[in-house]
Scaffold this motif. Structure first.
Motif, PDB file in Angstrom:
ATOM      1  N   ALA A 236      13.110  19.719  33.440  1.00  0.00           N
ATOM      2  CA  ALA A 236      13.345  18.376  32.691  1.00  0.00           C
ATOM      3  C   ALA A 236      12.614  17.290  33.492  1.00  0.00           C
ATOM      4  O   ALA A 236      12.293  17.277  34.907  1.00  0.00           O
ATOM      5  N   ALA A 237      12.258  16.331  32.707  1.00  0.00           N
ATOM      6  CA  ALA A 237      11.449  15.165  33.093  1.00  0.00           C
ATOM      7  C   ALA A 237      12.067  14.104  32.194  1.00  0.00           C
ATOM      8  O   ALA A 237      12.444  14.233  31.026  1.00  0.00           O
ATOM      9  N   VAL A 238      11.785  12.717  32.757  1.00  0.00           N
ATOM     10  CA  VAL A 238      12.269  11.551  31.874  1.00  0.00           C
ATOM     11  C   VAL A 238      10.833  10.828  31.865  1.00  0.00           C
ATOM     12  O   VAL A 238      10.039  10.623  32.925  1.00  0.00           O
ATOM     13  N   VAL A 239      10.294  10.424  30.435  1.00  0.00           N
ATOM     14  CA  VAL A 239       9.202   9.640  30.306  1.00  0.00           C
ATOM     15  C   VAL A 239       9.236   8.443  29.701  1.00  0.00           C
ATOM     16  O   VAL A 239      10.177   8.262  28.756  1.00  0.00           O
ATOM     17  N   ASP A 240       8.625   7.252  30.191  1.00  0.00           N
ATOM     18  CA  ASP A 240       8.826   6.018  29.560  1.00  0.00           C
ATOM     19  C   ASP A 240       7.810   5.964  28.432  1.00  0.00           C
ATOM     20  O   ASP A 240       6.814   6.036  28.324  1.00  0.00           O
ATOM     21  N   ALA A 241       8.559   5.933  27.148  1.00  0.00           N
ATOM     22  CA  ALA A 241       7.686   6.057  25.968  1.00  0.00           C
ATOM     23  C   ALA A 241       6.646   4.782  25.732  1.00  0.00           C
ATOM     24  O   ALA A 241       5.747   4.798  25.246  1.00  0.00           O
ATOM     25  N   PHE A 242       6.953   3.581  26.786  1.00  0.00           N
ATOM     26  CA  PHE A 242       6.073   2.497  26.583  1.00  0.00           C
ATOM     27  C   PHE A 242       4.817   2.531  27.467  1.00  0.00           C
ATOM     28  O   PHE A 242       3.994   1.804  27.308  1.00  0.00           O
ATOM     29  N   ASN A 243       5.077   2.934  28.680  1.00  0.00           N
ATOM     30  CA  ASN A 243       3.821   3.126  29.783  1.00  0.00           C
ATOM     31  C   ASN A 243       3.621   4.683  29.910  1.00  0.00           C
ATOM     32  O   ASN A 243       2.357   4.684  30.767  1.00  0.00           O
ATOM     33  N   GLY A 244       4.099   5.779  29.700  1.00  0.00           N
ATOM     34  CA  GLY A 244       3.810   6.834  30.058  1.00  0.00           C
ATOM     35  C   GLY A 244       4.322   7.612  31.392  1.00  0.00           C
ATOM     36  O   GLY A 244       4.061   8.547  31.830  1.00  0.00           O
ATOM     37  N   GLU A 245       4.817   6.504  32.269  1.00  0.00           N
ATOM     38  CA  GLU A 245       5.528   6.908  33.393  1.00  0.00           C
ATOM     39  C   GLU A 245       6.340   8.221  33.419  1.00  0.00           C
ATOM     40  O   GLU A 245       7.411   8.206  32.683  1.00  0.00           O
ATOM     41  N   ARG A 246       5.954   9.350  34.153  1.00  0.00           N
ATOM     42  CA  ARG A 246       6.967  10.242  34.010  1.00  0.00           C
ATOM     43  C   ARG A 246       7.482  10.705  35.515  1.00  0.00           C
ATOM     44  O   ARG A 246       6.569  10.790  36.579  1.00  0.00           O
ATOM     45  N   THR A 247       8.835  11.070  35.511  1.00  0.00           N
ATOM     46  CA  THR A 247       9.450  11.424  36.647  1.00  0.00           C
ATOM     47  C   THR A 247      10.443  12.533  36.422  1.00  0.00           C
ATOM     48  O   THR A 247      11.045  12.714  35.450  1.00  0.00           O
ATOM     49  N   PRO A 248      10.290  13.648  37.343  1.00  0.00           N
ATOM     50  CA  PRO A 248      10.925  14.905  37.092  1.00  0.00           C
ATOM     51  C   PRO A 248      12.343  14.658  37.495  1.00  0.00           C
ATOM     52  O   PRO A 248      12.658  13.715  38.211  1.00  0.00           O
ATOM     53  N   VAL A 249      13.278  15.321  36.649  1.00  0.00           N
ATOM     54  CA  VAL A 249      14.756  15.349  37.102  1.00  0.00           C
ATOM     55  C   VAL A 249      14.898  16.460  37.752  1.00  0.00           C
ATOM     56  O   VAL A 249      14.898  17.491  37.608  1.00  0.00           O
ATOM     57  N   PRO A 250      15.464  16.108  39.128  1.00  0.00           N
ATOM     58  CA  PRO A 250      15.694  16.990  40.352  1.00  0.00           C
ATOM     59  C   PRO A 250      16.900  18.309  39.735  1.00  0.00           C
ATOM     60  O   PRO A 250      17.666  17.708  39.025  1.00  0.00           O
ATOM     61  N   ASP A 251      16.434  19.454  39.940  1.00  0.00           N
ATOM     62  CA  ASP A 251      17.507  20.503  39.765  1.00  0.00           C
ATOM     63  C   ASP A 251      17.985  20.621  38.333  1.00  0.00           C
ATOM     64  O   ASP A 251      19.064  20.539  38.011  1.00  0.00           O
ATOM     65  N   ALA A 252      17.261  20.306  37.299  1.00  0.00           N
ATOM     66  CA  ALA A 252      17.626  20.338  35.973  1.00  0.00           C
ATOM     67  C   ALA A 252      16.432  21.044  35.008  1.00  0.00           C
ATOM     68  O   ALA A 252      15.192  20.680  35.341  1.00  0.00           O
ATOM     69  N   ILE A 253      17.097  21.972  34.355  1.00  0.00           N
ATOM     70  CA  ILE A 253      16.074  22.672  33.306  1.00  0.00           C
ATOM     71  C   ILE A 253      16.018  21.836  31.993  1.00  0.00           C
ATOM     72  O   ILE A 253      15.024  21.754  31.584  1.00  0.00           O
ATOM     73  N   GLU A 254      17.304  21.244  31.610  1.00  0.00           N
ATOM     74  CA  GLU A 254      17.230  20.642  30.488  1.00  0.00           C
ATOM     75  C   GLU A 254      18.335  19.424  30.413  1.00  0.00           C
ATOM     76  O   GLU A 254      19.379  19.428  31.025  1.00  0.00           O
ATOM     77  N   VAL A 255      17.966  18.263  30.050  1.00  0.00           N
ATOM     78  CA  VAL A 255      18.880  17.098  30.042  1.00  0.00           C
ATOM     79  C   VAL A 255      19.220  17.015  28.564  1.00  0.00           C
ATOM     80  O   VAL A 255      18.355  16.720  27.529  1.00  0.00           O
ATOM     81  N   VAL A 256      20.477  17.430  28.154  1.00  0.00           N
ATOM     82  CA  VAL A 256      20.845  17.556  26.511  1.00  0.00           C
ATOM     83  C   VAL A 256      21.349  16.193  25.810  1.00  0.00           C
ATOM     84  O   VAL A 256      21.068  16.041  24.725  1.00  0.00           O
ATOM     85  N   ASP A 257      21.946  15.318  26.890  1.00  0.00           N
ATOM     86  CA  ASP A 257      22.337  14.308  26.220  1.00  0.00           C
ATOM     87  C   ASP A 257      22.662  13.094  27.304  1.00  0.00           C
ATOM     88  O   ASP A 257      22.944  13.548  28.658  1.00  0.00           O
ATOM     89  N   VAL A 258      22.519  11.742  26.961  1.00  0.00           N
ATOM     90  CA  VAL A 258      23.038  10.889  28.035  1.00  0.00           C
ATOM     91  C   VAL A 258      23.945   9.673  27.498  1.00  0.00           C
ATOM     92  O   VAL A 258      23.774   9.279  26.182  1.00  0.00           O
ATOM     93  N   SER A 259      24.985   9.494  28.046  1.00  0.00           N
ATOM     94  CA  SER A 259      26.155   8.693  27.512  1.00  0.00           C
ATOM     95  C   SER A 259      25.750   7.280  27.521  1.00  0.00           C
ATOM     96  O   SER A 259      24.773   6.886  28.200  1.00  0.00           O
ATOM     97  N   ARG A 260      26.297   6.333  26.798  1.00  0.00           N
ATOM     98  CA  ARG A 260      26.015   4.998  26.823  1.00  0.00           C
ATOM     99  C   ARG A 260      26.477   4.331  28.221  1.00  0.00           C
ATOM    100  O   ARG A 260      25.808   3.200  28.530  1.00  0.00           O
ATOM    101  N   ASP A 261      27.078   4.874  29.065  1.00  0.00           N
ATOM    102  CA  ASP A 261      27.435   4.466  30.333  1.00  0.00           C
ATOM    103  C   ASP A 261      26.569   5.216  31.492  1.00  0.00           C
ATOM    104  O   ASP A 261      26.746   5.108  32.614  1.00  0.00           O
ATOM    105  N   GLY A 262      25.398   5.788  31.076  1.00  0.00           N
ATOM    106  CA  GLY A 262      24.406   6.444  31.758  1.00  0.00           C
ATOM    107  C   GLY A 262      24.870   7.702  32.624  1.00  0.00           C
ATOM    108  O   GLY A 262      24.270   7.928  33.473  1.00  0.00           O
ATOM    109  N   MET A 263      25.603   8.562  32.021  1.00  0.00           N
ATOM    110  CA  MET A 263      25.951   9.836  32.531  1.00  0.00           C
ATOM    111  C   MET A 263      25.309  10.841  31.769  1.00  0.00           C
ATOM    112  O   MET A 263      25.140  10.972  30.423  1.00  0.00           O
ATOM    113  N   ALA A 264      24.557  11.849  32.435  1.00  0.00           N
ATOM    114  CA  ALA A 264      23.891  12.718  31.916  1.00  0.00           C
ATOM    115  C   ALA A 264      24.357  14.149  31.826  1.00  0.00           C
ATOM    116  O   ALA A 264      24.973  14.585  32.658  1.00  0.00           O
ATOM    117  N   ALA A 265      24.444  14.971  30.715  1.00  0.00           N
ATOM    118  CA  ALA A 265      24.669  16.312  30.493  1.00  0.00           C
ATOM    119  C   ALA A 265      23.500  17.088  30.837  1.00  0.00           C
ATOM    120  O   ALA A 265      22.579  17.133  30.227  1.00  0.00           O
TER     121      ALA A 265
END
Length: 397
Positions: A236-265
């Motif tokens: 898993a990684a997070v990509v900024d759709a505006f500038n392309g910056e890519r950051t790996p998500v440590p110890d994660a195969i997939e991030v399936v959802d993120v809540s409105r208060d910033g918690m990730a499943a």
């Protein structure tokens, strides 16, 4: 001079013809069909990853529809309400939903209105001013169409169905793997609109194996950044759709959802019939809880609950739908359809899920409360191998 047939083409053609003939000769029931074991939930990709051969794309839904985890021990749960009498044309009950869905060729929109469409589609996103839908062409390519008043305004090839967060929509365009993001209340892609900071925004192209899995709530039309979660070859990684910056998500195969208060499943591991998941702070990585008891689907709009199912998923159906406390990871309720399996689900509001179930008797659209009780909203007598399905939910898991 006549053209000689290629022996390889003959073999492939005979193989495909044999498969189709056998499927028609011996219809498969839900109890008989078992899909390949899948620890990672990937229904969106099941829709998107079509064969280049149209015939293979047609037989795929029959071959993969299965019953998942029927051997799992389940706690006693409240019984579902009495279902409505199934009819071939479908019967609709109370409709107070806040999520768009398709019922055959009828589009049910956020505002409660309905629109008749010229054909059936296999995914839907209600943008407000327009609607995004996907379908396949004769070659099996996935096409994304923008509908205005039910009519096709534009169409292009994409690699996956759109992913939404309630405020924005992301999709990967097929030609060059461009990540295209739009607001759910506007029809103009952000890449084509006038950005607040032009020097910081440019077309972003994803890696070859990337698929969008979730959008951060921070991704808004007028925001400074748009974090988009992808699953690629390296996890898993997070990509900024505006500038392309890519950051790996440590110890994660997939991030399936993120809540409105910033918690990730997050899916953290899988092996054989076991998968393990965690809920973490998306910004800091701090773990709230972890479990190998349930697969996770999506947060409720208020972030208090998660939908999920058994950790081992077989085919495209699940034996039950779990409601999980997002703070503790404790399962608080479970909906088990009286027959068949849960094909897809999506949160309708803070206190209800919409679930599409399928059995040998047909399909049902069910509203499930936080207590696990189900109310049948509509039925359809289509066969279990119908594709597209008679009911298609926006942002389905």
């Amino acid at each position: 001079m006549s053209k000689q047939n290629d022996p390889w083409e003959d073999v492939v053609g005979e193989s495909l013809e044999s498969r189709v003939r056998d499927l028609h000769a011996a219809p498969l029931t839900l109890d008989a069909v078992k899909g390949s074991a899948r620890a990672i939930r990937r229904r969106r990709r099941a829709v998107a990853a079509g064969s280049v051969l149209a015939a293979a794309a047609v037989v795929l839904p029959v071959a993969v529809l299965g019953v998942g985890g029927l051997g799992d021990d389940a706690p006693d749960q409240p019984a579902a309400s009495d279902p409505a009498t199934p009819t071939d044309g479908g019967s609709t009950g109370a409709d107070t939903r806040t999520r768009a869905y398709l019922q055959g060729t009828t589009l049910h929109r956020y505002d409660g209105s309905t629109v008749s469409l010229a054909e059936r589609y296999d995914s839907v996103v209600d943008l407000g001013t327009g609607v995004l839908v996907t379908s396949r062409d004769e070659q099996g390519n996935l096409l994304l169409a923008t509908l205005v008043d039910g009519e096709v305004e534009s169409e292009e090839r994409v690699l996956d169905v759109p992913v939404v967060n309630g405020s924005a929509t992301a999709v990967v365009v097929d030609a060059d793997r461009t990540l295209q993001v739009s607001g759910t209340v506007v029809s103009t892609p952000l890449s084509e609109s006038e950005p607040a900071a032009p020097e910081q925004r440019r077309p972003v192209r994803l890696d070859r194996n990337d698929y969008v899995t979730a959008l951060s709530p921070e991704c808004q039309v007028d925001a400074a950044t748009c974090p988009v979660y992808v699953q690629g070859a390296g996890g898993a990684a997070v990509v900024d759709a505006f500038n392309g910056e890519r950051t790996p998500v440590p110890d994660a195969i997939e991030v399936v959802d993120v809540s409105r208060d910033g918690m990730a499943a997050v899916l953290t591991s899988y092996e054989g019939e076991q998968s393990c998941w965690a809920v973490r702070d998306a910004a800091t990585g701090a773990e709230a809880w972890a479990s190998c008891e349930s697969s996770l689907f999506a947060f409720s709009p208020d972030g208090r609950h998660l939908s999920g199912t058994h950790p081992y998923q077989d085919g495209l159906g699940n034996a039950w739908l779990a409601i999980i406390d997002a703070d503790t990871g404790r399962e608080t309720a479970r909906y088990t359809p009286p027959s068949g399996v849960v094909a897809t689900s999506a949160w309708e509001d803070d206190e209800h899920l919409l679930a599409v179930t399928v059995s040998d008797d047909g399909w049902q659209l069910v509203r499930v409360g936080l207590d696990g009780e189900g109310e049948v909203l509509a039925t359809d007598g289509a066969s279990a191998d119908a594709f597209p399905a008679p009911f298609v939910l926006e942002a389905a898991s």
